[in-house]
Design a protein around this motif. Structure first.
Motif, short mmCIF file in Angstrom:
data_model
loop_
_atom_site.label_atom_id
_atom_site.label_comp_id
_atom_site.label_asym_id
_atom_site.label_seq_id
_atom_site.Cartn_x
_atom_site.Cartn_y
_atom_site.Cartn_z
N THR A 13 -42.15 -1.36 15.90
CA THR A 13 -42.18 0.00 16.00
C THR A 13 -40.70 0.63 16.30
O THR A 13 -40.30 0.27 17.46
CB THR A 13 -43.23 0.59 16.74
OG1 THR A 13 -44.54 0.28 16.17
CG2 THR A 13 -43.36 2.20 16.41
N LEU A 14 -40.21 1.50 15.60
CA LEU A 14 -38.70 2.16 15.99
C LEU A 14 -39.08 3.55 16.21
O LEU A 14 -39.72 4.32 15.48
CB LEU A 14 -37.96 1.68 14.53
CG LEU A 14 -37.43 0.35 14.28
CD1 LEU A 14 -36.50 0.57 13.27
CD2 LEU A 14 -37.05 -0.54 15.53
N ALA A 78 -27.37 0.69 16.45
CA ALA A 78 -27.72 2.02 16.11
C ALA A 78 -28.06 3.06 17.32
O ALA A 78 -28.08 4.26 17.11
CB ALA A 78 -28.42 2.21 15.05
N GLY A 79 -28.46 2.19 18.38
CA GLY A 79 -28.92 3.37 19.41
C GLY A 79 -30.49 3.80 19.31
O GLY A 79 -31.02 4.71 19.87
N ILE A 80 -31.31 2.98 18.40
CA ILE A 80 -32.77 3.12 18.13
C ILE A 80 -33.57 2.46 18.92
O ILE A 80 -33.23 1.07 19.10
CB ILE A 80 -33.17 2.84 16.55
CG1 ILE A 80 -32.15 3.87 15.61
CG2 ILE A 80 -34.43 3.15 16.30
CD1 ILE A 80 -32.21 3.57 14.23
N SER A 81 -34.28 3.12 19.57
CA SER A 81 -35.38 2.34 20.53
C SER A 81 -36.38 1.63 19.64
O SER A 81 -36.70 2.10 18.58
CB SER A 81 -36.19 3.56 21.42
OG SER A 81 -35.39 3.91 22.44
N VAL A 82 -36.58 0.48 20.46
CA VAL A 82 -37.52 -0.58 19.69
C VAL A 82 -38.75 -0.69 20.44
O VAL A 82 -38.50 -0.94 21.55
CB VAL A 82 -36.74 -1.83 19.33
CG1 VAL A 82 -37.69 -2.96 18.91
CG2 VAL A 82 -35.55 -1.81 18.64
N MET A 83 -39.87 -0.57 20.09
CA MET A 83 -41.14 -0.96 20.82
C MET A 83 -41.66 -2.06 19.84
O MET A 83 -41.88 -2.04 18.75
CB MET A 83 -42.19 0.38 20.65
CG MET A 83 -41.64 1.56 21.24
SD MET A 83 -42.34 3.08 20.90
CE MET A 83 -44.05 2.70 20.67
N GLN A 84 -41.93 -3.02 20.52
CA GLN A 84 -42.63 -4.54 20.16
C GLN A 84 -44.25 -4.75 20.17
O GLN A 84 -44.48 -4.13 21.22
CB GLN A 84 -41.79 -5.64 20.25
CG GLN A 84 -40.46 -5.48 19.89
CD GLN A 84 -39.48 -6.70 20.12
OE1 GLN A 84 -39.97 -7.78 19.81
NE2 GLN A 84 -38.34 -6.47 20.58
#
Length: 84
Positions: A13-14, A78-84
């Motif tokens: 999830t981004l 790109a500075g996009i937060s990643v939720m795994q």
């Protein structure tokens, strides 16, 4: 060679955009669509690598899991937060 764009992988999830909306990605098709249509920047080594790996996965040359890993790297670039 038969293309397979629906190849699944464990979801990632981004957090996209300033409003904090999320995108759940769990297939090569979804990753390719996100990268080509909705990605905030179109430069960077990891972005280009992720697009290339999506194509290779569609052609069956690399596993779908490689797309997931490339997408995560491109998101971090790109500075996009990643939720795994």
């Amino acid at each position: 060679m038969k293309r397979n764009t629906l190849r699944p992988f464990p979801a990632v999830t981004l957090v996209m955009g300033e409003n904090g909306g999320t995108r759940r990605i769990n297939s090569v098709h979804q990753a390719a669509e996100l990268l080509l249509e909705y990605w905030p920047v179109e430069n960077g080594e990891e972005y280009v690598a992720a697009v290339r790996i999506c194509l290779e996965a569609m052609l069956g040359a690399v596993p779908a899991e490689a797309v997931r890993e490339a997408l995560i790297k491109a998101a971090r670039e790109a500075g996009i937060s990643v939720m795994q």
